[in-house]
Design an enzyme around this catalytic site. Structure first.
Site, PDB file in Angstrom:
ATOM      1  N   GLY A 242       0.762  -1.245   0.000  1.00 41.64           N
ATOM      2  CA  GLY A 242       0.000   0.000   0.000  1.00 41.64           C
ATOM      3  C   GLY A 242       0.786   1.284   0.000  1.00 41.64           C
ATOM      4  O   GLY A 242       0.199   2.373  -0.106  1.00 41.64           O
ATOM      5  N   GLU A 277       3.880  -6.732   1.348  1.00 39.58           N
ATOM      6  CA  GLU A 277       3.276  -7.028   0.042  1.00 39.58           C
ATOM      7  C   GLU A 277       3.202  -5.788  -0.833  1.00 39.58           C
ATOM      8  O   GLU A 277       2.113  -5.368  -1.235  1.00 39.58           O
ATOM      9  CB  GLU A 277       1.861  -7.588   0.243  1.00 39.58           C
ATOM     10  CG  GLU A 277       1.763  -8.775   1.169  1.00 39.58           C
ATOM     11  CD  GLU A 277       0.319  -9.150   1.498  1.00 39.58           C
ATOM     12  OE1 GLU A 277      -0.572  -8.287   1.385  1.00 39.58           O
ATOM     13  OE2 GLU A 277       0.092 -10.305   1.868  1.00 39.58           O
ATOM     14  N   GLY A 279       3.159  -3.503  -4.063  1.00 37.74           N
ATOM     15  CA  GLY A 279       2.909  -3.656  -5.492  1.00 37.74           C
ATOM     16  C   GLY A 279       3.267  -2.365  -6.208  1.00 37.74           C
ATOM     17  O   GLY A 279       4.304  -2.246  -6.870  1.00 37.74           O
ATOM     18  N   ARG A 280       2.409  -1.378  -6.023  1.00 41.98           N
ATOM     19  CA  ARG A 280       2.578  -0.075  -6.672  1.00 41.98           C
ATOM     20  C   ARG A 280       3.981   0.516  -6.428  1.00 41.98           C
ATOM     21  O   ARG A 280       4.600   1.048  -7.347  1.00 41.98           O
ATOM     22  CB  ARG A 280       1.536   0.891  -6.114  1.00 41.98           C
ATOM     23  CG  ARG A 280       1.426   2.218  -6.854  1.00 41.98           C
ATOM     24  CD  ARG A 280       0.542   3.187  -6.076  1.00 41.98           C
ATOM     25  NE  ARG A 280      -0.731   2.611  -5.708  1.00 41.98           N
ATOM     26  CZ  ARG A 280      -1.832   2.664  -6.451  1.00 41.98           C
ATOM     27  NH1 ARG A 280      -1.818   3.315  -7.578  1.00 41.98           N
ATOM     28  NH2 ARG A 280      -2.953   2.090  -6.035  1.00 41.98           N
ATOM     29  N   CYS A 346     -15.586   5.543 -26.653  1.00 41.14           N
ATOM     30  CA  CYS A 346     -16.857   6.263 -26.647  1.00 41.14           C
ATOM     31  C   CYS A 346     -17.437   6.357 -25.241  1.00 41.14           C
ATOM     32  O   CYS A 346     -18.442   5.707 -24.922  1.00 41.14           O
ATOM     33  CB  CYS A 346     -17.822   5.588 -27.614  1.00 41.14           C
ATOM     34  SG  CYS A 346     -17.160   5.628 -29.273  1.00 41.14           S
ATOM     35  N   GLU A 347     -16.768   7.127 -24.412  1.00 36.80           N
ATOM     36  CA  GLU A 347     -17.181   7.400 -23.039  1.00 36.80           C
ATOM     37  C   GLU A 347     -16.644   8.777 -22.675  1.00 36.80           C
ATOM     38  O   GLU A 347     -15.478   9.077 -22.962  1.00 36.80           O
ATOM     39  CB  GLU A 347     -16.547   6.405 -22.047  1.00 36.80           C
ATOM     40  CG  GLU A 347     -16.936   4.972 -22.210  1.00 36.80           C
ATOM     41  CD  GLU A 347     -18.252   4.613 -21.542  1.00 36.80           C
ATOM     42  OE1 GLU A 347     -18.775   5.432 -20.742  1.00 36.80           O
ATOM     43  OE2 GLU A 347     -18.765   3.524 -21.832  1.00 36.80           O
ATOM     44  N   TYR A 375      -1.098  -1.092 -12.035  1.00 36.41           N
ATOM     45  CA  TYR A 375      -2.528  -0.944 -12.293  1.00 36.41           C
ATOM     46  C   TYR A 375      -2.789  -0.234 -13.622  1.00 36.41           C
ATOM     47  O   TYR A 375      -3.773   0.472 -13.779  1.00 36.41           O
ATOM     48  CB  TYR A 375      -3.217  -0.228 -11.111  1.00 36.41           C
ATOM     49  CG  TYR A 375      -2.898  -0.903  -9.795  1.00 36.41           C
ATOM     50  CD1 TYR A 375      -3.447  -2.140  -9.504  1.00 36.41           C
ATOM     51  CD2 TYR A 375      -2.011  -0.340  -8.878  1.00 36.41           C
ATOM     52  CE1 TYR A 375      -3.131  -2.806  -8.320  1.00 36.41           C
ATOM     53  CE2 TYR A 375      -1.692  -0.993  -7.694  1.00 36.41           C
ATOM     54  CZ  TYR A 375      -2.259  -2.219  -7.427  1.00 36.41           C
ATOM     55  OH  TYR A 375      -1.930  -2.884  -6.264  1.00 36.41           O
TER      56      TYR A 375
HETATM   57  C1  LIG Z   1      -3.491  -4.767  -3.684  1.00 29.20           C
HETATM   58  C2  LIG Z   1      -2.885  -5.494  -2.558  1.00 29.20           C
HETATM   59  C3  LIG Z   1      -1.539  -5.264  -2.221  1.00 29.20           C
HETATM   60  C4  LIG Z   1      -0.658  -4.283  -2.942  1.00 29.20           C
HETATM   61  O1  LIG Z   1      -1.054  -2.972  -2.800  1.00 29.20           O
HETATM   62  P1  LIG Z   1      -0.112  -1.793  -3.381  1.00 29.20           P
HETATM   63  O2  LIG Z   1      -0.851  -0.573  -3.041  1.00 29.20           O
HETATM   64  O3  LIG Z   1       0.013  -2.001  -4.834  1.00 29.20           O
HETATM   65  O4  LIG Z   1       1.194  -1.890  -2.664  1.00 29.20           O
HETATM   66  C5  LIG Z   1      -1.006  -5.989  -1.183  1.00 29.20           C
HETATM   67  N1  LIG Z   1      -1.741  -6.888  -0.492  1.00 29.20           N
HETATM   68  C6  LIG Z   1      -3.030  -7.139  -0.796  1.00 29.20           C
HETATM   69  C7  LIG Z   1      -3.774  -8.147  -0.019  1.00 29.20           C
HETATM   70  C8  LIG Z   1      -3.643  -6.449  -1.828  1.00 29.20           C
HETATM   71  O5  LIG Z   1      -4.916  -6.692  -2.119  1.00 29.20           O
END
Ligand SMILES: *Cc1c(COP(=O)(O)O)cnc(C)c1O
EC number: 4.1.1.20
Length: 415
Positions: A242, A277, A279-280, A346-347, A375
């Site tokens: 997150g 965890e 991601g972003r 078309c939106e 994303y």
């Molecule tokens: C989406 C998600 C993440 C990653 O979130 P980011 O904001 O991309 O770091 C980690 N854990 C879970 C369970 C998620 O659903």
């Protein structure tokens, strides 16, 4: 300024380059819309997490960008994978991630997906409801396995981000209420084919202030001690992902080391492996979306730049009202215009930017949409029967295609 997004991004003789590779040349070779990612940036980000949390397991959240070549780069730097579907498990295994470094969350895992993950012997299931505990237990029993689980708890903190990406508030569908978590643990503890080994929480995405993490982790640590006192052997404390990234030029974002500084005091005394965890914050600023200007349209009161990337390629502006910084691929001294930058779909919601001041462009010019690595492609679709974009990975002045542009035949293969 570009370096604050990605240190491998720069203008060389007025032309935008990523890791020394000309983005104009890539756009000409592969066409547009085109996603381009920097492998070195991904490596740096995983390393930053590993340095900030030397004893933790960093599980890259595959949903941010599921291209196996991207997952592989993260894996090469020591990351495991955080998955939310059977498809993401498939992609992670394809990328060579060891099952013993994969954790699996999600509120709606199907029997088929659970079976696939059990048979793959992943590290841990992050379970989101009592019914899922029962289903998992039965399935594990019928497969003759004992499986490791954590319960995803919802600490009821406000991550102060967009409501669609807040996942740790009481009203959200995710996890079990932390106040009732102990009962769920006791219930899980009685199920013969489950081994209760962890606590999981993930409070949201694009979090720019570390204080919600402190609040969440403190609650999780209280639960940890309570569970340990009750005889549970909690070996993993998974504090989710997150962490936010820079989207706007004037915006600053916390680094993994800031997160570590914030949560480490609360985690002192926890005798368990810490999992994260992200991601972003691994892939977000590794990637750009290159798009070509198709048409210009002046309605007097409003100016439009119409490009060939639409909401089917990058839905974040339409879905979250997200800001993406947009820069020219080739710099010119032509002055500036204030314009909407819109796609071909078309939106009315199909825009990349509204009322944005950019360098004046002409038909055929290329624009680079920054911070598109997370994303972006992962949320793309075939809406309006538009084949999905091509993806290219650059590293140290070389590049390779990691996903071909789709064809019409590909889209209709299953018809
Ligand atoms: C989406 C998600 C993440 C990653 O979130 P980011 O904001 O991309 O770091 C980690 N854990 C879970 C369970 C998620 O659903």
């Amino acid at each position: 300024m570009l370096k604050e997004y990605n240190r491998y991004l720069e203008y060389i003789d007025g032309e935008l380059h990523l890791e020394g590779v000309s983005l104009k040349a890539l756009a000409e070779e592969f066409g547009t819309p085109l996603y381009v990612y920097s492998a070195s940036h991904i490596r740096d980000r995983v390393r930053a997490y590993r340095e900030a949390f030397p004893d933790a397991l960093i599980c890259y959240a595959v949903k941010a960008n599921f291209n196996p070549s991207i997952i592989r780069v993260a894996r090469e730097e020591g990351a495991g994978a955080d998955i939310v579907s059977g498809g993401e498990l498939y992609a992670s295994l394809l990328a060579g991630v060891e099952p013993s470094r994969i954790v699996y969350a999600g509120v709606g895992k199907t029997l088929k997906e659970l079976e696939y993950a059990i048979k793959s012997d992943i590290l841990m299931f992050n379970v989101e409801s009592r019914m899922e505990l029962d289903v998992l237990n039965h399935l594990a029993e019928s497969l003759g396995k004992k499986i490791r689980i954590a319960i995803r708890v919802n600490p009821d903190v406000d991550p102060k981000t967009h409501p669609y990406i807040s996942t740790g508030m009481k009203k959200s569908k995710f996890g079990v209420d932390i106040k009732h978590a102990k009962q769920e643990y006791q219930y899980a503890g009685k199920l013969k084919n489950l081994e209760v080994v962890g606590i999981h929480c993930h409070i949201g995405s694009q979090i720019l202030d570390v204080s919600p993490y402190i609040e969440a982790v403190e609650k999780v640590v209280d639960l940890y001690h309570e569970l340990v006192r009750s005889g549970f052997e909690i070996r993993y404390v998974d504090i989710g992902g997150g962490l936010g990234i820079k989207y706007k030029p004037d915006q600053s974002n916390p680094e993994p080391k800031d997160l570590a500084e914030a949560v480490m005091p609360a985690l002192k005394g926890v005798d368990a492996k810490i999992l994260l965890e992200p991601g972003r914050s691994i892939v977000g600023n590794a990637g750009l979306l290159i798009t070509r200007v198709e048409f210009l349209k002046d309605k007097g009161h409003k100016h439009f730049v119409i490009v060939d990337a639409g909401m089917n390629d990058l839905i974040r502006p339409a879905m979250y009202d997200a800001y993406h910084h947009i820069v020219p691929v080739v710099k010119r001294d032509t002055g500036y215009i204030k314009t909407d930058i819109v796609g071909p779909i078309c939106e009315t919601g199909d825009f990349l930017a509204l009322d944005r001041e950019i360098q004046k462009v002409e038909r055929g010019d290329y624009l680079a949409v920054l911070s598109a690595g997370a994303y972006g492609f992962a949320m793309s679709s075939h809406y309006n029967v538009r084949p999905r974009a091509c993806e290219v990975l650059v590293e140290k002045q070389s590049y390779k295609i990691i996903r071909e542009r789709e064809t019409y035949a590909y889209i209709f293969k299953g018809e």
